[in-house]
Structures are given as structure tokens and as C-alpha cells.
Write a protein that holds these residues in place. Sequence first.
Motif, PDB file in Angstrom:
ATOM      1  N   LYS A  94       3.612  -2.689   0.531  1.00  0.00           N
ATOM      2  CA  LYS A  94       2.493  -2.482  -0.390  1.00  0.00           C
ATOM      3  C   LYS A  94       3.002  -1.536  -1.455  1.00  0.00           C
ATOM      4  N   PRO A  95       3.141  -1.986  -2.702  1.00  0.00           N
ATOM      5  CA  PRO A  95       2.779  -3.301  -3.220  1.00  0.00           C
ATOM      6  C   PRO A  95       3.840  -4.354  -2.891  1.00  0.00           C
ATOM      7  N   GLU A 140      -6.695   4.666  -5.798  1.00  0.00           N
ATOM      8  CA  GLU A 140      -6.285   3.358  -5.300  1.00  0.00           C
ATOM      9  C   GLU A 140      -6.781   2.241  -6.226  1.00  0.00           C
ATOM     10  N   ARG A 195      -4.259   2.280  -9.047  1.00  0.00           N
ATOM     11  CA  ARG A 195      -2.995   1.687  -8.606  1.00  0.00           C
ATOM     12  C   ARG A 195      -3.118   0.174  -8.482  1.00  0.00           C
ATOM     13  N   ASP A 233      -1.174  -2.611 -10.554  1.00  0.00           N
ATOM     14  CA  ASP A 233      -0.285  -3.474  -9.773  1.00  0.00           C
ATOM     15  C   ASP A 233      -0.609  -4.944  -9.978  1.00  0.00           C
ATOM     16  N   CYS A 243       3.062  -1.568  -9.062  1.00  0.00           N
ATOM     17  CA  CYS A 243       2.736  -0.139  -9.104  1.00  0.00           C
ATOM     18  C   CYS A 243       2.709   0.397  -7.686  1.00  0.00           C
ATOM     19  N   ARG A 244       3.614   1.328  -7.396  1.00  0.00           N
ATOM     20  CA  ARG A 244       3.751   1.849  -6.037  1.00  0.00           C
ATOM     21  C   ARG A 244       2.749   2.950  -5.732  1.00  0.00           C
TER      22      ARG A 244
END
Lengths: 246, 246
Positions: free
Chosen positions: B118-119, A73, A76, A80, A89-90
Motif C-alpha cells: 500500500k500503495p 489518509e 494520500r 495516489d 503516493c506512499r
Amino acid sequence: MVRYKAIISYDGTNFSGFQRQPNGRTVQSELEKTLSKMASQSIEVHASGRTDAGVHAIGQVIHFDFPHERPLERMRFGLDTQTPEDIACRSVEIVADDFHARYLATGKTYEFRVDIGKPRSPFRRYYASYFPYPIDVEKIQQALPDLLGTHDFTSFCASGSSIEDHVRTIDEASLTVSSDGDELIFTFSGNGFLYKMIRILVGTLLKIGNDRMPVDAIPGIIAGKDRNLAGPTAHPEGLYLKEVRY
Amino acid sequence: MVRYKAIISYDGTNFSGFQRQPNGRTVQSELEKTLSKMASQSIEVHASGRTDAGVHAIGQVIHFDFPHERPLERMRFGLDTQTPEDIACRSVEIVADDFHARYLATGKTYEFRVDIGKPRSPFRRYYASYFPYPIDVEKIQQALPDLLGTHDFTSFCASGSSIEDHVRTIDEASLTVSSDGDELIFTFSGNGFLYKMIRILVGTLLKIGNDRMPVDAIPGIIAGKDRNLAGPTAHPEGLYLKEVRY
């Protein structure tokens, strides 16, 4: 080194495409700039494939090697929020060292959006191609199954590509209309697509829907293996890379 | 002179709001520039009301006097295509000389979009406000009916407004969630709204949905007639003027 796979989305409007180039803002260079800063060393990014200027991605897949492991996380969130706001960034995951975003892709799904409203929506000017002419949706839906299966798609490949094998398999080719009736949404899934293939497919299908080409024209266009037989190349702003499968 | 009423839509992202001002690109000045060129004389545009910087319109209504009659579709097409591409003209009609886009408006509908994904979606960054915190949609839906009816909405009016009568009637206050679950869509209809009222309503409702304010807080906030009792002002990019009624 730890290999990461990430699913990213981007608004292609203000990019000169995905691939790094000497001049012009690209998705790859923004991602590499951010990751290199996060790693304090130069990081190279590999994508499932390039996208052209103005083309969007909802689910582009990239991979890169990072010098040390980082909580997923945190990785990410960094990708993101430290990239510009037109890149998101998913998800991020750690993959095997031999994973490759491009070589191991087994399938892709693209969406193509066409604004058929009158007037053109100011909200869709960068997010859909505009086609303000009469359109018979049923004729297009009748023609779509002719694309399914394994074919040599030379007629739907833009010149300038160095790829010699033009045989591809299309599993899904569909068209829906938005609830307000102002937008056409094409979906194409297959094991891979040639240079500008989706845009030439859409340009051809819109010609069929506009009655400037017979509804049964597709098999002959495919058989002819000649780019001149197909319709024009639809504009890039309607195209979205939706999903990459492995 | 012939009086025309037109329904226009605009992407508010690159405008310093609707109203003409010495510096900054505004919707009114772009419309007046185009109409004055079409008429070869200076034309003034009146709208149903201003919108702030970044706020969008799907169905803003304007009126203006044109020196001679022009076929309606020619007038619509001129306004649509000779204005910049972030302004569109949906329809045009000739109205009585005493029609007034602002004074005769009897009701308005606004939409407010909140990206809760999210995001944050790169495609919604200019078209929805972002709220990445836990949200209980049912709590908001439970609170919404407390806004209906005729009330003094002083608590939901930003300071800086010169309007003294703060009594307004709200007929509709609803919330739906987009099919992908990533967007909240608020709809408010009423006979008129105070300065920044919709954005303060949404800021307050998101606080209720986020459990930082009790679900039955609205009646007390209304009764208190104090802006400090309500929640924060939600960002302009989520707001759309959807319809004006006469």
C-alpha cells in the motif's frame, strides 16, 4: 493554507523528467493537475530536486500548500489514485509552514541497478541499465571507499549545471549482487549530489570493473577536477531516488 | 531442415498473447517474422503452449525447423537481438526431428506474483496482480497441500476450452513472501494446467487468505467439478510461465 509533505514514487519511463516544462509529460505537472483539481484552485508542487527523463523514484519528497486541512489518509488516497498509475503516493503529513522539500533536505540515497545477465531481461529493460561485458565485482568494491568523505566532485558533474560549489560528502557507496547473479545494485548516500553525478560515478565504476581503468583511479580523478577524466554517464533507466532525509 | 529448440522470455504487457492472430501483436508472429527474415523463407514456430494477453514468460520453450545449420550462439544472438526488446532468447539447441515443444512437454512451472503493498507499486503495475485487502499468508499455506496430487480440476478450468480431460497432477504448490513483505509469490508445478487454471487457483487462494472462504474449501471445490465453486480469475499480469520440462 496548510503545508503538506508527501513521499511519492514513480516509474520514470514515460515521463520527460520531474520538472514541469512546456512540452512533454512530467511528474510535477501530473501532481499539480491532480492537486489543483482536488483543491479547485491552482496548487504548486516543490520537490527535493528534479529527476531526469527515465529516472525513477521510490521515495521522492514533495511539499505543497493546500487551501484547507484534509484528513491525511484521504489526502494520500486522493494523490495516489487520482494521479496516473505510474505515480503512487506512499505517505502524507502536515508540516510547518517553513518546511521546504528542497532547501531543508540534509541527505539523499540513490540506487542504481545494472542488468548484467545474458540475454538482457525483457522485464528490466526500463528498470536497469544493461552492461553485457565482463565485470569484476570485487574490483568495484575495492574502489568504492575512495568515494567516501568530503570531496570536490567536479570530475563527476555533467556540464550544463549552474551550481558552482561542487563539494559534497558521500557517506555510503556500496555494491551488492542480486541473488540470481544477474543484477548489480549500487547504493550511494550523501548530503547531496551534482547533476548526473550518480550516473557518472556508475559509468566510471563499471569501467574499473571491466578492467579499462585501474582500480585505484578514483583519487586521481577527483583531484583532477576534470569531467573528461571520469567514465561515461550511465543510462537513466537504472537510477532510483530512494530516500530524502531532513 | 534442422530442428531447433529455444528457451525464450517475454514481457507480455504489450502482446495480445502468444498465439498468432489476424489482428494484434503476438509473440509468435514476432518470432516468425524474425526467423523468416533470418532464413529468407517462411518459418513456423511451435510453443509449449499459448499464454494469454498480458501473461509473461521467463522460460517458454519453442521449436522450429530452419533450412540450414547455424552456429548455436549466432542463432541465439539473432533471435535475441532481431526480435523486439520485449522478447529475449535465453538459449538455443539442435534437437531431433521428432522433438515437439508442445506434445513432448512433461511438466511446467508457473509463478504468480501479487502486489499486496500500500500503495500499489508503480514498478509492479504490469508485473504483478494487485490485492490491497487483508491477507493471512498462513491460511493460504495451510490450504495449498490440498491441491497436490492427481485430481479432476474441472472446477479450476475456464469455460471456452475444448480439452475434455481435466485430470492433472500438481507436484508443487507453494507461497513465499518477498523480503520487503510487499509481494506474494506463488509457484505451481505439474504435468500440465488447464485454461486459466493457475489464475483461478490464485483467485481462490486469495479468497481463502482474505477469510471469504474456509481454509479447507479446496477438496470440496475439486469434488464438485463446477467452475462456480472456485474463486474469481486473477489478473493476467501476475502470471509467469517459468519453466517447461521434457
